[in-house]
Scaffold this active site. Structure first.
Site, PDB file in Angstrom:
ATOM      1  N   ASP A  35       8.503  35.564 -21.227  1.00 16.64           N
ATOM      2  CA  ASP A  35       7.582  36.534 -20.504  1.00 16.64           C
ATOM      3  C   ASP A  35       7.807  36.250 -18.989  1.00 16.64           C
ATOM      4  O   ASP A  35       7.607  35.300 -18.530  1.00 16.64           O
ATOM      5  CB  ASP A  35       6.270  36.663 -20.648  1.00 16.64           C
ATOM      6  N   ASP A  36       8.351  37.165 -18.187  1.00 14.01           N
ATOM      7  CA  ASP A  36       8.768  37.185 -16.700  1.00 14.01           C
ATOM      8  C   ASP A  36       9.761  35.756 -16.508  1.00 14.01           C
ATOM      9  O   ASP A  36       9.733  35.282 -15.114  1.00 14.01           O
ATOM     10  CB  ASP A  36       7.413  36.657 -16.091  1.00 14.01           C
ATOM     11  N   CYS A  76       6.973  44.438 -18.271  1.00 17.19           N
ATOM     12  CA  CYS A  76       6.715  44.215 -19.608  1.00 17.19           C
ATOM     13  C   CYS A  76       6.659  45.188 -20.736  1.00 17.19           C
ATOM     14  O   CYS A  76       7.320  45.413 -21.607  1.00 17.19           O
ATOM     15  CB  CYS A  76       5.276  43.443 -19.659  1.00 17.19           C
ATOM     16  N   LYS A  81       3.019  37.633 -27.897  1.00 12.34           N
ATOM     17  CA  LYS A  81       2.547  38.895 -27.026  1.00 12.34           C
ATOM     18  C   LYS A  81       2.960  40.237 -27.906  1.00 12.34           C
ATOM     19  O   LYS A  81       4.216  40.116 -28.228  1.00 12.34           O
ATOM     20  CB  LYS A  81       3.070  38.651 -25.713  1.00 12.34           C
ATOM     21  N   HIS A 132       1.412  43.774 -26.281  1.00 11.09           N
ATOM     22  CA  HIS A 132       1.353  44.660 -25.155  1.00 11.09           C
ATOM     23  C   HIS A 132       1.998  46.018 -25.245  1.00 11.09           C
ATOM     24  O   HIS A 132       2.569  46.803 -24.318  1.00 11.09           O
ATOM     25  CB  HIS A 132       2.189  43.974 -24.081  1.00 11.09           C
ATOM     26  N   HIS A 144       4.378  33.956 -18.001  1.00 10.38           N
ATOM     27  CA  HIS A 144       3.552  34.671 -17.161  1.00 10.38           C
ATOM     28  C   HIS A 144       2.294  33.824 -16.456  1.00 10.38           C
ATOM     29  O   HIS A 144       1.734  33.059 -17.233  1.00 10.38           O
ATOM     30  CB  HIS A 144       2.993  35.772 -18.154  1.00 10.38           C
ATOM     31  N   ASP A 195      11.841  39.292 -21.084  1.00  3.99           N
ATOM     32  CA  ASP A 195      11.854  40.829 -20.922  1.00  3.99           C
ATOM     33  C   ASP A 195      12.370  41.412 -19.574  1.00  3.99           C
ATOM     34  O   ASP A 195      12.506  42.561 -19.737  1.00  3.99           O
ATOM     35  CB  ASP A 195      10.315  41.085 -21.275  1.00  3.99           C
ATOM     36  N   HIS A 196      12.452  40.701 -18.726  1.00  5.79           N
ATOM     37  CA  HIS A 196      12.883  41.264 -17.387  1.00  5.79           C
ATOM     38  C   HIS A 196      12.966  39.929 -16.369  1.00  5.79           C
ATOM     39  O   HIS A 196      12.611  38.922 -16.874  1.00  5.79           O
ATOM     40  CB  HIS A 196      12.016  42.353 -16.772  1.00  5.79           C
ATOM     41  N   LYS A 213      11.108  41.002 -11.026  1.00  7.14           N
ATOM     42  CA  LYS A 213      10.337  41.966 -11.493  1.00  7.14           C
ATOM     43  C   LYS A 213       9.636  43.336 -10.843  1.00  7.14           C
ATOM     44  O   LYS A 213       9.368  43.209  -9.762  1.00  7.14           O
ATOM     45  CB  LYS A 213       9.088  41.049 -12.227  1.00  7.14           C
TER      46      LYS A 213
END
Length: 597
Positions: free
Chosen positions: A52-53, A92, A151, A153, A307, A359-360, A384
């Protein structure tokens, strides 16, 4: 409508013993007679790991020489590494929607034109629609055990607290343990607020001003300076109190409402105890692998790392060269290593198709008084939230399947997170839905060396619902063009991000419209540092025209979808809030293991 949590997964056909599969697979490959989807006996386990991130420049195998990521680096050495792997969205919620469904998130309504670009509350009504088909649902129908740990989301409820219309178990997963939302600063009692912080601050100021005003009126009445009735004063005071309660009921309890853990349909921690979350996630993942080792299984291990608020256990605090963020990255790598060890210890390494990504891009604007709290995107511009610049969308892409995928291979072709959907569906013996647009393309031929080129000629890069850039893989000329129609305005001017706000905007005064568009040749300028002009590039007009034609063709495939991130779907609704106990007194701790990994 997809199967509910109570729907039993389809019984698999008769299979060979699991420990005989590597031998059969090798014989089959030597004879060149097997297809990956030909028989259930050769369906691999599928392990998908998503950070994540995470910035692409945070990993050793992507050029970082100061952060220690030996386990992910080993995964790359034993498998195939993609250097031009791209998220379908720079945030996300939309990125994960595209990943799960193999199609751009705006096709399912999981994007926004303005305002909120990701889900804000567990108690909202927006989320991944039930009529969307995830790879988990297709694999479940093919006899796979399907688990999600970490996660989500993608929303929880639609109309009631227990309808779970957006829940993972409604979208093809047999088992879920993790956060239905995402980590935010609000999950940590000592961190500044994050969820809609600007709106929260405004509402607080408005409440203070109104309270001061009514106190002034009351004082004037007491001193005989104002001829207003006490009834009117009390009525106004009650209205101000109701105004305060209306917003504080949500914003005052963000940690309790959003920072929760669920096992299947039940809330197990509310609020979650951050210090032990890593050990719980690891325990759940290892247990899932052991329970389903006779397979086949799909495990989507959706990491909470890296994150903010960067919750890191004592074992890793202060151990990296890059502060808290570096500590968290190195803990993430350890966690990935433990999952890979569980695969190996259960004898599943050669029968498991493993994938690692983010994810990015890294969050450049995440920082505090001590320094940077977000990732490093290497040589790539932006981060991001930026749908066009490479730093927002270029992510790690690592695949391993020993004996099937050549170890140490590097692929420089453009690929997308959306490609994972058709890839795993093909490996699992399923069929790609024919009743909708699927933007992803199977990577199986590319990964196995049967194809040299990506199936993507054009890739369309969106920020929210706005098309910011288009990539053209000009195979005839061996060039990789990138056309930017819109770019964010960095703040302060000349900076590489939008400091002072959470992420860069997609539209309005915070962006620049380029007429004519910016043109880059990524094959020669991957950092997007030198825009081409008609004077410096003879093909400028031809390239811009061809990309323009592709945009027209692409837009013919678009159709409206109910907006899941509209204000009406985003706002907190108390009747939708997941709760253990009696609402609003939601509190529980069913896991109760306070040991720290």
């Amino acid at each position: 409508m997809g199967p509910t949590a109570q729907t039993a997964r389809a019984a698999p056909a008769t299979r060979c013993p699991r420990d005989s599969k590597p031998v059969l697979l090798i014989v089959c490959l030597l004879l060149r007679t097997c297809q990956l989807k030909a028989a259930d006996a050769f369906k691999p386990n599928i392990l998908l790991i998503m950070a994540d991130d995470l910035g692409i420049g945070d990993l050793g195998c992507y050029g970082n020489g100061t952060l220690r990521t030996p386990n992910i680096d080993r995964l790359a050495e034993e498998g195939v590494r993609l250097t031009q792997h791209l998220a379908a969205a720079p945030l996300c919620t939309p990125s994960r929607a595209a990943f799960l469904t193999g199609r751009h998130s705006f096709r399912s309504g999981m994007e926004a034109s303005d305002g909120y670009r990701a889900l804000q509350w567990n108690g909202g009504s927006g989320g991944l629609p039930q009529n969307e088909t995830t790879f988990a649902r297709i694999l479940q129908q093919q006899g796979y055990a399907t688990g999600l740990i970490g996660k989500w989301h993608q929303g929880v409820n639609c109309e009631s607290r227990t309808d779970h219309c957006h829940h993972p178990l409604t979208h093809g997963f047999d088992y879920f343990f993790g956060m239905p939302f995402t980590l935010v600063n609000d999950c940590h009692p000592d961190r500044p607020p994050e969820v809609d912080a600007a709106t929260r601050a405004k509402l607080g100021r408005y409440t203070q001003m109104l309270a001061l005003a009514i106190l002034t009126v009351a004082a004037g009445k007491t001193c005989g300076l104002l001829s207003v009735s006490w009834k009117a004063v009390m009525g106004a005071a009650n209205l101000i109190f109701l105004f305060f309660v209306s917003w504080y009921a949500s914003f005052g309890f963000v940690r309790r409402w959003n920072c929760i853990l669920m096992r299947n349909h039940d809330v197990t921690e509310q609020p979650m105890v951050l210090e032990r979350t890593t050990s719980l996630m690891l325990k759940e993942a290892v247990s899932y692998i052991e329970r389903n080792k006779h397979g086949p299984f799909l495990l989507f291990f959706s990491l909470l790392h890296v994150h903010i608020p960067l919750v890191t256990t004592k074992k890793f605090l202060g151990k990296s060269q890059h502060g808290l963020y570096g500590d968290n990255v190195e803990e993430m790598d350890w966690l990935v290593g433990e999952i890979l060890n569980a695969i190996e210890e259960n004898g599943l390494k050669n029968t498991t198709f493993t994938y690692f990504t983010s994810d990015h891009g890294g969050h450049l604007e995440a920082r505090d008084e001590h320094g940077q709290l977000g990732g490093w995107n290497g040589i790539y511009r932006g981060g991001k939230g930026m749908g066009g610049w490479e730093g927002g969308i270029r992510v790690p892409g690592i695949f391993r399947w020993p004996g099937v995928l050549a170890a140490g291979r590097v692929i420089r072709e453009p690929t997308s997170l959306m490609d994972v959907f058709p890839t795993v569906v093909q490996l699992g013996g399923g069929q790609i839905p024919q009743d909708r647009v699927i933007d992803g393309r199977s990577l199986v031929p590319l990964l196995r060396g049967a194809a040299e080129r990506s199936e993507h000629e054009f890739l369309f890069h969106y920020c929210g619902t706005y098309l910011h850039a288009v990539r053209w893989h000009d195979k005839d000329r061996g060039r990789l063009w990138k056309v930017h129609y819109t770019t964010p305005r960095f703040h302060p001017e000349g900076a590489g991000a939008c400091y002072g706000r959470g992420v860069c905007p997609c539209s309005g005064e915070g962006v620049t419209q380029h007429r004519p568009p910016l043109l880059f040749d990524l094959s020669r300028d991957p950092s997007e540092a030198q825009p081409l002009t008609p004077g410096s590039e003879p093909l400028y007009h031809a390239v811009v025209a061809r990309v323009g034609e592709a945009v027209v063709e692409h837009r013919e495939t678009l159709s409206p979808a109910p907006p899941q991130l509209s204000l009406g779907n985003i706002v907190w609704k108390p009747w939708l809030q997941p709760c253990c106990g009696t609402f609003p007194f939601c509190s529980c701790d069913q896991d109760g293991d306070h040991s720290e990994t």
